[in-house]
Structure formats: structure tokens, C-alpha cells
Design a protein around this motif. Structure first.
Motif, PDB file in Angstrom:
ATOM      1  N   GLU A 181     -24.922  -4.186   9.115  1.00 44.33           N
ATOM      2  CA  GLU A 181     -23.962  -3.521   8.236  1.00 44.33           C
ATOM      3  C   GLU A 181     -22.790  -4.429   7.867  1.00 44.33           C
ATOM      4  O   GLU A 181     -22.363  -4.468   6.711  1.00 44.33           O
ATOM      5  CB  GLU A 181     -23.449  -2.232   8.869  1.00 44.33           C
ATOM      6  N   HIS A 182     -22.269  -5.181   8.831  1.00 42.55           N
ATOM      7  CA  HIS A 182     -21.126  -6.052   8.564  1.00 42.55           C
ATOM      8  C   HIS A 182     -21.471  -7.109   7.509  1.00 42.55           C
ATOM      9  O   HIS A 182     -20.713  -7.330   6.565  1.00 42.55           O
ATOM     10  CB  HIS A 182     -20.656  -6.717   9.861  1.00 42.55           C
ATOM     11  N   THR A 183     -22.620  -7.728   7.655  1.00 42.61           N
ATOM     12  CA  THR A 183     -23.052  -8.759   6.709  1.00 42.61           C
ATOM     13  C   THR A 183     -23.288  -8.171   5.326  1.00 42.61           C
ATOM     14  O   THR A 183     -22.885  -8.753   4.315  1.00 42.61           O
ATOM     15  CB  THR A 183     -24.337  -9.442   7.216  1.00 42.61           C
ATOM     16  N   VAL A 184     -23.928  -7.029   5.273  1.00 41.82           N
ATOM     17  CA  VAL A 184     -24.184  -6.351   3.993  1.00 41.82           C
ATOM     18  C   VAL A 184     -22.862  -5.986   3.323  1.00 41.82           C
ATOM     19  O   VAL A 184     -22.675  -6.209   2.122  1.00 41.82           O
ATOM     20  CB  VAL A 184     -25.063  -5.095   4.209  1.00 41.82           C
ATOM     21  N   THR A 185     -21.945  -5.458   4.090  1.00 45.75           N
ATOM     22  CA  THR A 185     -20.640  -5.067   3.560  1.00 45.75           C
ATOM     23  C   THR A 185     -19.907  -6.276   2.980  1.00 45.75           C
ATOM     24  O   THR A 185     -19.388  -6.218   1.856  1.00 45.75           O
ATOM     25  CB  THR A 185     -19.787  -4.398   4.657  1.00 45.75           C
ATOM     26  N   GLU A 186     -19.876  -7.369   3.720  1.00 44.65           N
ATOM     27  CA  GLU A 186     -19.200  -8.576   3.235  1.00 44.65           C
ATOM     28  C   GLU A 186     -19.817  -9.086   1.934  1.00 44.65           C
ATOM     29  O   GLU A 186     -19.107  -9.474   1.009  1.00 44.65           O
ATOM     30  CB  GLU A 186     -19.261  -9.684   4.286  1.00 44.65           C
ATOM     31  N   PHE A 187     -21.139  -9.083   1.869  1.00 44.63           N
ATOM     32  CA  PHE A 187     -21.810  -9.571   0.659  1.00 44.63           C
ATOM     33  C   PHE A 187     -21.409  -8.758  -0.567  1.00 44.63           C
ATOM     34  O   PHE A 187     -21.001  -9.312  -1.589  1.00 44.63           O
ATOM     35  CB  PHE A 187     -23.333  -9.525   0.831  1.00 44.63           C
ATOM     36  N   TRP A 188     -21.519  -7.424  -0.462  1.00 46.61           N
ATOM     37  CA  TRP A 188     -21.217  -6.584  -1.624  1.00 46.61           C
ATOM     38  C   TRP A 188     -19.732  -6.585  -1.952  1.00 46.61           C
ATOM     39  O   TRP A 188     -19.351  -6.489  -3.121  1.00 46.61           O
ATOM     40  CB  TRP A 188     -21.757  -5.171  -1.423  1.00 46.61           C
ATOM     41  N   GLU A 189     -18.864  -6.738  -0.955  1.00 48.94           N
ATOM     42  CA  GLU A 189     -17.429  -6.834  -1.229  1.00 48.94           C
ATOM     43  C   GLU A 189     -17.106  -8.113  -2.000  1.00 48.94           C
ATOM     44  O   GLU A 189     -16.260  -8.098  -2.896  1.00 48.94           O
ATOM     45  CB  GLU A 189     -16.624  -6.767   0.067  1.00 48.94           C
ATOM     46  N   ARG A 190     -17.761  -9.214  -1.660  1.00 51.98           N
ATOM     47  CA  ARG A 190     -17.555 -10.466  -2.408  1.00 51.98           C
ATOM     48  C   ARG A 190     -18.000 -10.306  -3.855  1.00 51.98           C
ATOM     49  O   ARG A 190     -17.308 -10.731  -4.787  1.00 51.98           O
ATOM     50  CB  ARG A 190     -18.309 -11.623  -1.752  1.00 51.98           C
ATOM     51  N   LEU A 191     -19.159  -9.696  -4.069  1.00 49.67           N
ATOM     52  CA  LEU A 191     -19.646  -9.488  -5.429  1.00 49.67           C
ATOM     53  C   LEU A 191     -18.709  -8.553  -6.191  1.00 49.67           C
ATOM     54  O   LEU A 191     -18.403  -8.788  -7.361  1.00 49.67           O
ATOM     55  CB  LEU A 191     -21.072  -8.926  -5.420  1.00 49.67           C
ATOM     56  N   ALA A 192     -18.240  -7.518  -5.529  1.00 51.96           N
ATOM     57  CA  ALA A 192     -17.312  -6.581  -6.162  1.00 51.96           C
ATOM     58  C   ALA A 192     -16.020  -7.292  -6.569  1.00 51.96           C
ATOM     59  O   ALA A 192     -15.499  -7.057  -7.674  1.00 51.96           O
ATOM     60  CB  ALA A 192     -17.009  -5.421  -5.217  1.00 51.96           C
ATOM     61  N   ALA A 193     -15.507  -8.156  -5.728  1.00 54.09           N
ATOM     62  CA  ALA A 193     -14.277  -8.900  -6.050  1.00 54.09           C
ATOM     63  C   ALA A 193     -14.486  -9.796  -7.263  1.00 54.09           C
ATOM     64  O   ALA A 193     -13.609  -9.886  -8.137  1.00 54.09           O
ATOM     65  CB  ALA A 193     -13.838  -9.717  -4.836  1.00 54.09           C
ATOM     66  N   ARG A 194     -15.648 -10.435  -7.358  1.00 49.73           N
ATOM     67  CA  ARG A 194     -15.941 -11.304  -8.512  1.00 49.73           C
ATOM     68  C   ARG A 194     -15.989 -10.532  -9.815  1.00 49.73           C
ATOM     69  O   ARG A 194     -15.678 -11.065 -10.878  1.00 49.73           O
ATOM     70  CB  ARG A 194     -17.267 -12.032  -8.308  1.00 49.73           C
ATOM     71  N   HIS A 195     -16.389  -9.265  -9.750  1.00 53.32           N
ATOM     72  CA  HIS A 195     -16.565  -8.471 -10.966  1.00 53.32           C
ATOM     73  C   HIS A 195     -15.500  -7.399 -11.158  1.00 53.32           C
ATOM     74  O   HIS A 195     -15.596  -6.598 -12.089  1.00 53.32           O
ATOM     75  CB  HIS A 195     -17.963  -7.830 -10.962  1.00 53.32           C
ATOM     76  N   GLY A 196     -14.510  -7.354 -10.276  1.00 52.38           N
ATOM     77  CA  GLY A 196     -13.443  -6.366 -10.407  1.00 52.38           C
ATOM     78  C   GLY A 196     -13.930  -4.945 -10.200  1.00 52.38           C
ATOM     79  O   GLY A 196     -13.431  -4.015 -10.833  1.00 52.38           O
ATOM     80  N   VAL A 197     -14.888  -4.766  -9.309  1.00 50.23           N
ATOM     81  CA  VAL A 197     -15.455  -3.439  -9.042  1.00 50.23           C
ATOM     82  C   VAL A 197     -14.834  -2.872  -7.772  1.00 50.23           C
ATOM     83  O   VAL A 197     -14.710  -3.566  -6.763  1.00 50.23           O
ATOM     84  CB  VAL A 197     -16.994  -3.530  -8.871  1.00 50.23           C
ATOM     85  N   ALA A 198     -14.432  -1.620  -7.823  1.00 51.03           N
ATOM     86  CA  ALA A 198     -13.946  -0.915  -6.638  1.00 51.03           C
ATOM     87  C   ALA A 198     -15.102  -0.079  -6.097  1.00 51.03           C
ATOM     88  O   ALA A 198     -15.555   0.860  -6.743  1.00 51.03           O
ATOM     89  CB  ALA A 198     -12.772  -0.021  -6.998  1.00 51.03           C
ATOM     90  N   ILE A 199     -15.578  -0.436  -4.924  1.00 49.85           N
ATOM     91  CA  ILE A 199     -16.691   0.290  -4.311  1.00 49.85           C
ATOM     92  C   ILE A 199     -16.128   1.487  -3.563  1.00 49.85           C
ATOM     93  O   ILE A 199     -15.269   1.341  -2.700  1.00 49.85           O
ATOM     94  CB  ILE A 199     -17.492  -0.611  -3.358  1.00 49.85           C
ATOM     95  N   THR A 200     -16.620   2.664  -3.894  1.00 48.54           N
ATOM     96  CA  THR A 200     -16.146   3.897  -3.264  1.00 48.54           C
ATOM     97  C   THR A 200     -16.939   4.176  -1.985  1.00 48.54           C
ATOM     98  O   THR A 200     -18.046   3.657  -1.811  1.00 48.54           O
ATOM     99  CB  THR A 200     -16.306   5.093  -4.213  1.00 48.54           C
ATOM    100  N   PRO A 201     -16.388   5.013  -1.105  1.00 44.69           N
ATOM    101  CA  PRO A 201     -17.160   5.408   0.080  1.00 44.69           C
ATOM    102  C   PRO A 201     -18.519   6.009  -0.290  1.00 44.69           C
ATOM    103  O   PRO A 201     -19.522   5.770   0.380  1.00 44.69           O
ATOM    104  CB  PRO A 201     -16.255   6.432   0.763  1.00 44.69           C
ATOM    105  N   SER A 202     -18.547   6.751  -1.363  1.00 40.26           N
ATOM    106  CA  SER A 202     -19.800   7.342  -1.826  1.00 40.26           C
ATOM    107  C   SER A 202     -20.802   6.263  -2.247  1.00 40.26           C
ATOM    108  O   SER A 202     -22.000   6.379  -1.992  1.00 40.26           O
ATOM    109  CB  SER A 202     -19.524   8.295  -2.987  1.00 40.26           C
ATOM    110  N   ASP A 203     -20.307   5.209  -2.910  1.00 39.25           N
ATOM    111  CA  ASP A 203     -21.183   4.103  -3.313  1.00 39.25           C
ATOM    112  C   ASP A 203     -21.863   3.482  -2.108  1.00 39.25           C
ATOM    113  O   ASP A 203     -23.066   3.193  -2.152  1.00 39.25           O
ATOM    114  CB  ASP A 203     -20.393   3.008  -4.038  1.00 39.25           C
TER     115      ASP A 203
END
Length: 72
Positions: free
Chosen positions: A18-40
Motif C-alpha cells: 500500500e505504501h509503495t502504491v500510494t507514493e506512486f499515485w501521489e507522484r503522478l497526481a502532483a505532476r498533473h495537478g490532481v487531488a486524489i480523494t479518499p473515495s478515489d
């Protein structure tokens, strides 16, 4: 040695990924200006195929960038 079975852990059941998956998607979100919600996280990311996550949360990712996402 002969094995009777081989177990592949592809979704974090045996190894906590989970930690690795979370870090990966957070990096991608930061590059694209996406706010990932708890629901996402629950509906579109954890335990979900990459292409499904990209379509639901990152529709701006181009076909060319999709390969880069897979490489990462």
C-alpha cells in the motif's frame, strides 16, 4: 526440489504494498495537478488495474504517457 505450488502475491495480500502504491499515485497526481480523494483511493486505485485507475482519476494522461506510467 519439486514444488507442489507457487504463490504469486500481486495485490498486497502477503506483502504490504500500500505504501509503495500510494507514493506512486501521489507522484503522478502532483505532476498533473490532481487531488486524489479518499473515495478515489478506495474505488479507483487500491487493487485496481492501472488502465482503470488512469481512466477514472487521470483522464488527462495521454496514450504516449501511459507507457511511461507502466514503466514506472
Amino acid at each position: 526440489m519439486i514444488y507442489e505450488a507457487i504463490l504469486f502475491d500481486m495485490d498486497g495480500v502477503i506483502t504490504d504494498t500500500e505504501h509503495t502504491v500510494t507514493e506512486f499515485w501521489e507522484r503522478l497526481a502532483a505532476r498533473h495537478g490532481v487531488a486524489i480523494t479518499p473515495s478515489d483511493w478506495l474505488q479507483h486505485i487500491y487493487g485496481v488495474p492501472v488502465l482503470t485507475t488512469l481512466a477514472a482519476v487521470f483522464p488527462m494522461v495521454t496514450a504516449e504517457e501511459t507507457q511511461t506510467v507502466f514503466d514506472e
